[in-house]
Design a protein around this motif. Structure first.
Motif, PDB file in Angstrom:
ATOM      1  N   CYS A 100      16.968  -1.890 -33.761  1.00  0.00           N
ATOM      2  CA  CYS A 100      16.848  -2.601 -32.361  1.00  0.00           C
ATOM      3  C   CYS A 100      16.932  -4.108 -32.896  1.00  0.00           C
ATOM      4  N   ILE A 144      21.587   3.017 -30.962  1.00  0.00           N
ATOM      5  CA  ILE A 144      21.171   1.163 -31.313  1.00  0.00           C
ATOM      6  C   ILE A 144      22.521   0.204 -30.671  1.00  0.00           C
ATOM      7  N   ARG A 149      13.577  -1.002 -25.850  1.00  0.00           N
ATOM      8  CA  ARG A 149      14.113  -2.415 -25.736  1.00  0.00           C
ATOM      9  C   ARG A 149      13.461  -3.889 -26.516  1.00  0.00           C
TER      10      ARG A 149
END
Length: 281
Positions: A35, A104, A166
């Motif tokens: 991420c 991702i 997130r």
């Protein structure tokens, strides 16, 4: 929706055959690393696949169950390793018949609306199994474990659940796909866990009343004996169809440097559960 799955290039990191020593905690540390990396523009959109043996992944809310110790004792006695994940949701079962896929994406432009991430994963799974006549629905299946509005089901029986994470301008959309084995048997383990860990206690948070009959594997639902490798091939075909360039990769140098920090955070979050499991063994 189309735009999110469609990427100029897809990097695939396949950890579906790493084996029994690959721990789920490493997976959650890896997704956080990806991420941060994809969000920072240090890597392209990445799909990661992973399989873990006999693991129960608990949500943060599960750790607040009044009789958690008894629930953990039951899971370890059944041969499962309990861990706590950092994305949303509740208890799910991972074993060698469950394929996990993480997509991702970089959070570009005005950001990725939460449903857009879920829709991209739903669309991908529909494309992967488009040669079967059964429609794949996305709606909450009441009585399933870890219920949510994007439970994937066929004929009212859930075979997959989607969550999102997130972090640092990166979005990880994660799905577990029950490929083979008994979906009902997995659900019975989770039902027993909640019965022992909650009992009749009143709790602020509403935990699911698991009904094992509403859970199944794709092999059971499609009437075909699918393997993890079969589903991997379907995934690769769709990622190729949704990109100009698909390549297999590993963590890059930037990600290798990030990983220890994110893994450490996951480990710290799991200290309490690890202590409980250690006391039992």
């Amino acid at each position: 929706m189309e735009g999110l799955l469609r990427q100029h290039e897809w990097r695939i990191i396949d950890q579906s055959a790493v084996g029994v020593h690959f721990q789920a905690l490493q997976s959650f540390g890896t997704d956080d690393t990806l991420c941060a990396s994809v969000g920072a523009g240090k890597a392209p959109a990445t799909a990661r696949t992973w399989v873990h043996h006999n693991t129960i992944v608990l949500g943060i809310q599960d750790t607040r169950l009044p009789f958690l110790q008894e629930g953990i004792q039951f899971l370890t006695s059944e041969g499962y390793q309990p861990i706590v994940r950092n994305s949303g949701g509740l208890a799910v079962v991972l074993d060698e018949g469950v394929l996990n896929i993480s997509l991702i994406f970089p959070e570009v432009e005005k950001g990725i609306d939460i449903n857009r991430g879920y829709d991209a994963m739903w669309q991908l799974v529909q494309q992967m199994f488009a040669d079967f006549p059964q429609p794949i629905e996305a709606r909450e299946i009441v009585g399933s474990y870890c219920p949510g509005s994007y439970d994937l089901s066929i004929d009212g029986k859930k075979f997959a659940g989607i969550s999102q994470r997130r972090l640092k301008r990166g979005v990880a959309v994660q799905i577990y796909l029950c490929v083979n084995g008994s979906g009902q048997r997995r659900a019975e383990v989770v039902r027993e866990f909640y019965q022992l860990a909650k009992k009749e206690e009143q709790t602020k948070f509403v935990y699911p009343e698991v009904v094992p009959e509403v859970m199944a594997s794709l092999s059971e639902l499609l009437g075909v004996e699918l393997t993890i490798a079969d589903v991997m091939l379907r995934l690769l075909k769709q990622l190729k169809a949704n990109s100009e360039y698909l390549y297999a990769g590993q963590l890059n140098e930037f990600e290798h440097d990030l990983f220890p920090g994110y893994y450490q955070r996951v480990m710290e979050r799991n200290e309490k559960i690890a202590e409980m499991a250690d006391q039992i063994s």
